[in-house]
Scaffold this motif. Sequence first.
Motif, short mmCIF file in Angstrom:
data_model
loop_
_atom_site.label_atom_id
_atom_site.label_comp_id
_atom_site.label_asym_id
_atom_site.label_seq_id
_atom_site.Cartn_x
_atom_site.Cartn_y
_atom_site.Cartn_z
N UNK A 8 4.46 8.92 -4.67
CA UNK A 8 5.23 8.43 -3.43
C UNK A 8 6.53 9.44 -3.43
N UNK A 9 7.17 9.62 -4.44
CA UNK A 9 8.44 10.52 -4.65
C UNK A 9 7.90 11.88 -4.19
N UNK A 10 6.96 12.43 -4.72
CA UNK A 10 6.57 13.62 -4.14
C UNK A 10 6.20 13.99 -2.83
N UNK A 11 5.49 13.06 -2.24
CA UNK A 11 5.23 12.88 -0.98
C UNK A 11 6.60 12.89 0.41
N UNK A 12 7.45 12.19 -0.32
CA UNK A 12 8.73 11.95 0.60
C UNK A 12 9.41 13.24 0.48
N UNK A 13 9.61 13.59 -0.76
CA UNK A 13 10.43 15.01 -0.82
C UNK A 13 9.81 16.00 -0.20
N UNK A 57 15.36 11.14 15.47
CA UNK A 57 14.86 12.38 15.08
C UNK A 57 15.26 12.81 13.78
N UNK A 58 16.12 12.33 13.17
CA UNK A 58 16.48 12.71 11.85
C UNK A 58 16.01 11.71 10.77
N UNK A 59 15.01 11.04 11.08
CA UNK A 59 14.64 10.20 10.16
C UNK A 59 12.93 9.98 10.06
N UNK A 60 12.55 9.36 8.98
CA UNK A 60 11.16 9.32 8.62
C UNK A 60 10.45 8.12 8.33
N UNK A 61 9.30 7.94 8.53
CA UNK A 61 8.54 6.73 8.21
C UNK A 61 7.38 6.89 7.26
N UNK A 62 7.01 6.49 6.34
CA UNK A 62 6.15 6.63 5.27
C UNK A 62 5.16 5.47 5.44
N UNK A 63 3.86 5.45 5.41
CA UNK A 63 3.34 4.36 5.35
C UNK A 63 1.58 4.61 4.91
N UNK A 101 0.75 -1.33 -0.23
CA UNK A 101 -0.04 -0.06 0.07
C UNK A 101 0.85 1.31 -0.07
N UNK A 102 2.06 1.26 0.03
CA UNK A 102 3.05 2.29 0.29
C UNK A 102 4.17 2.26 -0.80
N UNK A 103 4.86 1.03 -0.78
CA UNK A 103 5.73 0.93 -2.15
C UNK A 103 5.30 0.14 -3.22
N UNK A 119 12.73 5.78 -3.66
CA UNK A 119 13.83 5.10 -3.03
C UNK A 119 15.26 5.69 -3.42
N UNK A 120 15.19 5.99 -4.78
CA UNK A 120 16.40 6.41 -5.44
C UNK A 120 16.76 7.87 -4.81
N UNK A 121 15.81 8.67 -4.58
CA UNK A 121 15.96 9.96 -3.91
C UNK A 121 16.68 9.88 -2.67
N UNK A 122 16.09 9.12 -1.85
CA UNK A 122 16.58 8.82 -0.39
C UNK A 122 17.92 8.27 -0.62
N UNK A 123 18.26 7.25 -1.51
CA UNK A 123 19.60 6.89 -1.56
C UNK A 123 20.69 7.79 -1.85
N UNK A 124 20.26 8.85 -2.81
CA UNK A 124 21.09 9.73 -3.15
C UNK A 124 21.30 10.93 -2.37
#
Length: 167
Positions: free
Chosen positions: A157-162, A127-133, A12-14, A37-42
Amino acid sequence: MPNRAIFFDRDGTLNVDVHYLHDPADFVWVEGAVEAIRWANTHGYLVIVVTNQSGIARGYYDEAAVQRLHDWMNAELARYDAHIDAFYYCPHHTEGAVPAYTKACGCRKPGPGMILRAIQDHDIDPAASWMFGDSAHDVAAAVYAGVHGVQYTGGSLAACVQDAVRG
């Protein structure tokens, strides 16, 4: 210096939520998942999947099937220069059919167990991390673990994360 991470729920997320997904033939990425995922990696984030997998407790598939699917996901991501650093899953459920997995536990979301274990295993600064679900349980698990929680409701999802991470 501790690591930063972006945690993702899986179904439901990935990927499009197919109940009790365990076969790569049934897997479909949600819009923007690979790019997220690629955005987070880079951008210097570890990418970690935390997913409830009650289908194991229910006897629909075994842990090896989950591992095969996760290996397949990373093989697919490699085609796009992306990767998931770690997968954590909870095979337990109180209404299971397989006695070894039929129990309540702190790793099943909304419990924070999978996230807390990943934080310890990978020296992550919550505190410097995020969870998306896609569910309130995902966000609650994040909050319990001290991680920023964001409920993904569709679209890219990329727009949501960014948008969330850039603030």
